[in-house]
Design a protein around this motif. Structure first.
Motif, PDB file in Angstrom:
ATOM      1  N   THR A 100       0.752  -1.147   0.068  1.00 40.57           N
ATOM      2  CA  THR A 100      -0.139  -0.082  -0.113  1.00 40.57           C
ATOM      3  C   THR A 100       0.713   1.359  -0.100  1.00 40.57           C
ATOM      4  OG1 THR A 100      -0.099  -0.169   2.254  1.00 40.57           O
ATOM      5  CG2 THR A 100      -1.898  -1.121   1.180  1.00 40.57           C
ATOM      6  N   PRO A 101       1.232   1.755  -1.145  1.00 45.56           N
ATOM      7  CA  PRO A 101       1.980   3.137  -1.180  1.00 45.56           C
ATOM      8  C   PRO A 101       1.465   4.305  -0.513  1.00 45.56           C
ATOM      9  CG  PRO A 101       1.600   2.173  -3.389  1.00 45.56           C
ATOM     10  CD  PRO A 101       0.772   1.190  -2.694  1.00 45.56           C
ATOM     11  N   PRO A 102       2.127   5.240  -0.162  1.00 44.80           N
ATOM     12  CA  PRO A 102       1.617   6.265   0.670  1.00 44.80           C
ATOM     13  C   PRO A 102       0.293   6.696  -0.069  1.00 44.80           C
ATOM     14  CG  PRO A 102       3.830   6.422   0.639  1.00 44.80           C
ATOM     15  CD  PRO A 102       3.560   5.435   0.086  1.00 44.80           C
ATOM     16  N   GLY A 103      -0.826   7.321   0.398  1.00 45.00           N
ATOM     17  CA  GLY A 103      -1.921   7.451  -0.203  1.00 45.00           C
ATOM     18  C   GLY A 103      -2.731   6.443  -0.716  1.00 45.00           C
ATOM     19  N   THR A 104      -2.646   5.297   0.019  1.00 45.75           N
ATOM     20  CA  THR A 104      -3.458   4.085  -0.360  1.00 45.75           C
ATOM     21  C   THR A 104      -3.917   3.306   1.138  1.00 45.75           C
ATOM     22  OG1 THR A 104      -1.899   2.371  -0.896  1.00 45.75           O
ATOM     23  CG2 THR A 104      -2.661   3.958  -2.639  1.00 45.75           C
ATOM     24  N   TRP A 105      -4.778   2.357   1.323  1.00 43.13           N
ATOM     25  CA  TRP A 105      -4.975   1.617   2.252  1.00 43.13           C
ATOM     26  C   TRP A 105      -6.076   0.475   1.841  1.00 43.13           C
ATOM     27  CZ3 TRP A 105      -9.551   1.798   5.205  1.00 43.13           C
ATOM     28  CH2 TRP A 105     -10.533   2.692   4.807  1.00 43.13           C
ATOM     29  N   LEU A 106      -6.572  -0.478   2.323  1.00 40.48           N
ATOM     30  CA  LEU A 106      -7.313  -1.457   2.117  1.00 40.48           C
ATOM     31  C   LEU A 106      -8.161  -1.868   3.183  1.00 40.48           C
ATOM     32  CD1 LEU A 106      -6.397  -4.400   3.212  1.00 40.48           C
ATOM     33  CD2 LEU A 106      -4.558  -4.154   1.199  1.00 40.48           C
ATOM     34  N   GLN A 107      -9.211  -2.513   3.013  1.00 40.04           N
ATOM     35  CA  GLN A 107      -9.865  -3.213   3.799  1.00 40.04           C
ATOM     36  C   GLN A 107     -10.570  -4.775   3.540  1.00 40.04           C
ATOM     37  OE1 GLN A 107     -13.587  -1.352   6.340  1.00 40.04           O
ATOM     38  NE2 GLN A 107     -14.509  -2.181   4.536  1.00 40.04           N
ATOM     39  N   VAL A 108     -10.517  -5.590   4.534  1.00 41.49           N
ATOM     40  CA  VAL A 108     -10.756  -7.030   4.264  1.00 41.49           C
ATOM     41  C   VAL A 108     -12.132  -7.338   4.821  1.00 41.49           C
ATOM     42  CG1 VAL A 108     -10.208  -9.471   4.480  1.00 41.49           C
ATOM     43  CG2 VAL A 108      -8.528  -7.852   3.795  1.00 41.49           C
ATOM     44  N   GLU A 109     -13.129  -7.759   4.407  1.00 38.32           N
ATOM     45  CA  GLU A 109     -14.371  -8.338   4.968  1.00 38.32           C
ATOM     46  C   GLU A 109     -14.786  -9.558   4.895  1.00 38.32           C
ATOM     47  OE1 GLU A 109     -17.429  -4.644   4.656  1.00 38.32           O
ATOM     48  OE2 GLU A 109     -15.989  -4.517   2.938  1.00 38.32           O
ATOM     49  N   LEU A 110     -15.601 -10.311   5.716  1.00 42.83           N
ATOM     50  CA  LEU A 110     -16.277 -11.681   5.495  1.00 42.83           C
ATOM     51  C   LEU A 110     -17.761 -11.717   5.423  1.00 42.83           C
ATOM     52  CD1 LEU A 110     -14.957 -14.643   6.951  1.00 42.83           C
ATOM     53  CD2 LEU A 110     -17.306 -14.107   7.491  1.00 42.83           C
ATOM     54  N   SER A 111     -18.113 -12.296   4.716  1.00 43.12           N
ATOM     55  CA  SER A 111     -19.742 -12.775   4.892  1.00 43.12           C
ATOM     56  C   SER A 111     -19.738 -14.155   4.566  1.00 43.12           C
ATOM     57  CB  SER A 111     -20.681 -11.813   3.862  1.00 43.12           C
ATOM     58  OG  SER A 111     -21.753 -11.943   4.119  1.00 43.12           O
ATOM     59  N   LEU A 140     -10.100  -1.562  -2.174  1.00 45.23           N
ATOM     60  CA  LEU A 140      -8.981  -0.747  -2.226  1.00 45.23           C
ATOM     61  C   LEU A 140      -9.240   0.870  -2.064  1.00 45.23           C
ATOM     62  CD1 LEU A 140      -7.149  -2.938  -4.882  1.00 45.23           C
ATOM     63  CD2 LEU A 140      -7.339  -3.334  -2.543  1.00 45.23           C
ATOM     64  N   TYR A 141      -8.387   1.574  -1.402  1.00 45.52           N
ATOM     65  CA  TYR A 141      -8.613   2.834  -1.371  1.00 45.52           C
ATOM     66  C   TYR A 141      -7.541   3.695  -1.827  1.00 45.52           C
ATOM     67  CZ  TYR A 141     -12.496   1.512   1.803  1.00 45.52           C
ATOM     68  OH  TYR A 141     -13.705   0.923   2.262  1.00 45.52           O
ATOM     69  N   ARG A 142      -7.627   4.706  -2.594  1.00 46.56           N
ATOM     70  CA  ARG A 142      -6.658   5.834  -2.872  1.00 46.56           C
ATOM     71  C   ARG A 142      -6.991   7.284  -2.785  1.00 46.56           C
ATOM     72  NH1 ARG A 142      -6.019   4.581  -9.269  1.00 46.56           N
ATOM     73  NH2 ARG A 142      -8.048   5.992  -9.965  1.00 46.56           N
ATOM     74  N   ALA A 143      -6.250   8.099  -2.593  1.00 46.67           N
ATOM     75  CA  ALA A 143      -6.369   9.600  -2.662  1.00 46.67           C
ATOM     76  C   ALA A 143      -7.198  10.032  -3.637  1.00 46.67           C
ATOM     77  CB  ALA A 143      -5.252  10.379  -2.510  1.00 46.67           C
ATOM     78  N   PRO A 144      -8.350  10.584  -3.825  1.00 42.95           N
ATOM     79  CA  PRO A 144      -9.071  11.058  -5.012  1.00 42.95           C
ATOM     80  C   PRO A 144      -8.115  11.853  -6.007  1.00 42.95           C
ATOM     81  CG  PRO A 144     -10.335  11.680  -3.188  1.00 42.95           C
ATOM     82  CD  PRO A 144      -8.871  11.232  -2.605  1.00 42.95           C
ATOM     83  N   GLY A 145      -8.303  11.294  -7.313  1.00 40.91           N
ATOM     84  CA  GLY A 145      -7.748  11.912  -8.654  1.00 40.91           C
ATOM     85  C   GLY A 145      -6.341  11.408  -8.931  1.00 40.91           C
ATOM     86  N   SER A 146      -5.734  10.639  -7.849  1.00 43.01           N
ATOM     87  CA  SER A 146      -4.284   9.965  -8.200  1.00 43.01           C
ATOM     88  C   SER A 146      -4.371   8.768  -8.832  1.00 43.01           C
ATOM     89  CB  SER A 146      -3.907   9.743  -6.797  1.00 43.01           C
ATOM     90  OG  SER A 146      -4.329   8.715  -6.190  1.00 43.01           O
ATOM     91  N   ASP A 147      -3.403   8.282  -9.335  1.00 47.20           N
ATOM     92  CA  ASP A 147      -3.102   7.035  -9.887  1.00 47.20           C
ATOM     93  C   ASP A 147      -2.602   6.089  -9.177  1.00 47.20           C
ATOM     94  OD1 ASP A 147      -0.653   7.927 -10.119  1.00 47.20           O
ATOM     95  OD2 ASP A 147      -0.291   7.810 -12.494  1.00 47.20           O
ATOM     96  N   LEU A 148      -2.628   6.102  -7.770  1.00 47.16           N
ATOM     97  CA  LEU A 148      -1.888   5.229  -6.828  1.00 47.16           C
ATOM     98  C   LEU A 148      -2.930   4.101  -6.757  1.00 47.16           C
ATOM     99  CD1 LEU A 148      -1.315   7.843  -4.014  1.00 47.16           C
ATOM    100  CD2 LEU A 148       0.599   6.855  -5.648  1.00 47.16           C
ATOM    101  N   THR A 149      -2.417   2.949  -6.391  1.00 45.11           N
ATOM    102  CA  THR A 149      -3.100   1.812  -6.051  1.00 45.11           C
ATOM    103  C   THR A 149      -2.266   0.752  -5.033  1.00 45.11           C
ATOM    104  OG1 THR A 149      -4.351  -0.204  -6.891  1.00 45.11           O
ATOM    105  CG2 THR A 149      -2.199   0.548  -7.932  1.00 45.11           C
ATOM    106  N   PRO A 150      -3.130   0.405  -4.161  1.00 46.44           N
ATOM    107  CA  PRO A 150      -2.638  -0.959  -3.626  1.00 46.44           C
ATOM    108  C   PRO A 150      -2.478  -2.092  -4.673  1.00 46.44           C
ATOM    109  CG  PRO A 150      -4.513  -0.025  -2.238  1.00 46.44           C
ATOM    110  CD  PRO A 150      -4.542   0.571  -3.691  1.00 46.44           C
ATOM    111  N   THR A 151      -1.557  -2.983  -4.148  1.00 50.89           N
ATOM    112  CA  THR A 151      -1.608  -4.284  -4.835  1.00 50.89           C
ATOM    113  C   THR A 151      -1.662  -5.193  -4.032  1.00 50.89           C
ATOM    114  OG1 THR A 151      -0.020  -3.052  -6.574  1.00 50.89           O
ATOM    115  CG2 THR A 151      -0.062  -5.371  -6.480  1.00 50.89           C
ATOM    116  N   VAL A 152      -2.493  -6.099  -4.281  1.00 50.29           N
ATOM    117  CA  VAL A 152      -2.792  -7.326  -3.395  1.00 50.29           C
ATOM    118  C   VAL A 152      -2.340  -8.531  -4.130  1.00 50.29           C
ATOM    119  CG1 VAL A 152      -4.568  -8.652  -1.885  1.00 50.29           C
ATOM    120  CG2 VAL A 152      -4.683  -6.030  -2.349  1.00 50.29           C
ATOM    121  N   TRP A 153      -1.330  -9.228  -3.626  1.00 46.26           N
ATOM    122  CA  TRP A 153      -0.942 -10.655  -4.102  1.00 46.26           C
ATOM    123  C   TRP A 153      -1.568 -11.873  -3.647  1.00 46.26           C
ATOM    124  CZ3 TRP A 153       3.072  -7.324  -1.727  1.00 46.26           C
ATOM    125  CH2 TRP A 153       3.641  -6.230  -3.012  1.00 46.26           C
TER     126      TRP A 153
END
Length: 461
Positions: A133-144, A208-221
């Motif tokens: 998760t580069p600066p300006g990004t983060w993530l959330q994991v959920e289960l149902s 996956l979340y990122r700062a609005p208008g940026s081209d950043l992204t988390p990468t999940v492997w």
């Protein structure tokens, strides 16, 4: 010496409640705050062969895996390490960080796994993820999931995570329950296992979340979970010794860090989990750079242990013992995989050691139950690095006065029972929970053939 006592004590109380020895858990539900972006997948997903016995591991990590899920703004990326990235935002969200009070806008996209039906209907599920998760990004994991009575769970948050701590605070989410199941920091658990209710199937959602208008992204492997139904037991059958081998794993004591950075779980006395994680990260030849360690007081020995504590810290749990957060930390290093799972026997642990893969185990015990430990604990992590000719356990135990004292030899039968049981008595004679064989397993993305075979046999590949 333990980084997980408060949370594990709560979970133990829930387990005791299932046996009729404690009160029921919270009565209110708190659903996830992220928007529901996905429709329910039609039918079960394409899964790996389920692991036999009471433990089922299912991980999505291949290009095909990422293309099988339901995407809303995410896309699969091919290559030597396939992953999932944010391609086109599906929406925008204002998130108020509960630990800073700051509200920020974020673009998001999501991926929902196919429905997975474990080989064993589960009483517990623990997720793992490997991501950048580069600066300006983060993530959330959920289960149902769906219960064995055909009713459904809500979407439960299993973690809001970033590898850094500048944008949002890494956190679990408390007070999530529907009266049938509860999330205890990092563990989904059926409230009353004695009732026969089980989780029959589940799916995971990754946002996956990122700062609005940026081209950043988390990468999940890698994303997945360990589902299990470990029978209640105060003792376990003895496994015959099958290995005499020891791995050369760095030795770090958590206790030389007592009083350092108390904002992270009161300092080193509670850093058993990140200290163990750092030992194995370095066993595989990875470590933080000098630049990454520049924030640590230069007078402190082993600054990388302080670093591991900071970047595994769960701001809601207020500790460094969040199991998936430790695995996610290990996987921030180049070309590393990491998961939380359960093993069913010392034989399985021996197979990992034989292949050159150490493991971090979680256990609770009274002082007199583990000869030579010199302490008792309601939750402690240590690194298993080998077995003696008699089958005794060789462990790098971070609850040691200094690095030289970290290597310990523990009696096989005592240690086996402590690690694999699900019930125990505390010093006051009250029934408490045991972890039932929980461990962290970390390995390179390109393991040797023998390592690959063992990992696959355990359902980890």
């Amino acid at each position: 010496m333990t980084s997980s006592t408060p949370r594990r004590t709560v979970l133990a109380a829930a387990l005791a409640a299932a046996a009729g020895t404690a009160a029921a858990g919270p009565a209110t539900a708190a659903g996830p705050t992220a928007p529901d972006l996905s429709a329910a997948p039609a039918g079960a997903g394409q899964g790996h062969a389920p692991a036999p016995g009471p433990v089922d591991n299912r991980f999505w990590s291949s290009y095909t895996d990422w293309r099988c899920g339901t995407a809303a703004g995410t896309k699969a990326v091919a290559g030597h390490r396939p992953g999932l990235v944010l391609a086109t935002p599906a929406g925008r969200l204002d998130y108020t960080d509960p630990h800073t009070g700051l509200t920020s806008a974020w673009e998001y996209a999501s991926w929902t796994s196919p429905v997975h039906t474990p080989a064993v209907p589960a009483t517990e599920v623990i997720a793992s993820w490997n991501a950048a998760t580069p600066p300006g990004t983060w993530l959330q994991v959920e289960l149902s999931g769906t219960y064995s009575d055909a009713t459904a769970t809500p979407w439960y948050v299993l973690g809001r995570w970033a590898s850094g701590d500048d944008d949002v605070r890494r956190t679990s989410v408390d007070d999530q329950t529907d009266g049938k199941s509860t999330v205890w920091t990092d563990t989904f658990a059926i409230d009353d296992a004695a009732s026969g209710l089980r989780l029959r199937s589940y799916r995971l959602r990754l946002t996956l979340y990122r700062a609005p208008g940026s081209d950043l992204t988390p990468t999940v492997w890698r994303l997945g979970a360990m589902a299990s139904d470990i029978p209640d037991r105060f003792t376990v059958p003895a496994a015959e010794p099958g290995l005499a081998h020891e791995l050369d794993v760095p030795r770090y004591s958590q206790n030389i860090h007592v009083g350092q950075y108390p904002e992270y779980d009161n300092g080193g006395e509670a850093w058993c989990s990140p200290t163990s994680s750092q030992m194995i990260v370095e066993y595989w030849g990875r470590r933080p750079s000098a630049e990454q360690l520049a924030w640590v007081d230069p007078s402190f020995a082993d600054p990388q242990v302080c670093h591991a504590a900071r970047f595994t810290y769960d701001h809601q749990y207020q500790g460094c013992g969040n199991w998936p957060f430790n695995a996610a930390y290990a996987a921030t290093y180049p070309e590393m995989n990491a998961v939380v799972t359960r093993l069913s026997s010392l034989t399985e642990l021996e197979s990992l050691i034989r292949a050159g893969i150490p493991a971090i185990t979680s256990q609770s015990f009274r002082k007199e139950e583990l000869t030579g430990a010199g302490y008792g604990t309601s939750g402690h992590l240590m690194t298993v690095i080998g077995f003696t000719a008699d089958g005794d356990i060789i462990a790098n135990d971070p609850a040691s006065p200094d690095n030289e004292a970290v290597r310990r030899v523990y009696r096989r039968r005592e240690w086996e029972n402590i690690w694999l049981r699900t019930k125990r008595y505390d010093a006051n004679g009250k029934v408490r929970g045991g972890t039932g064989g929980v461990c962290y397993v970390y390995w390179p993305t390109e393991p040797a053939p023998t390592q690959h075979r063992v990992l696959r046999s355990l359902g980890l590949l």
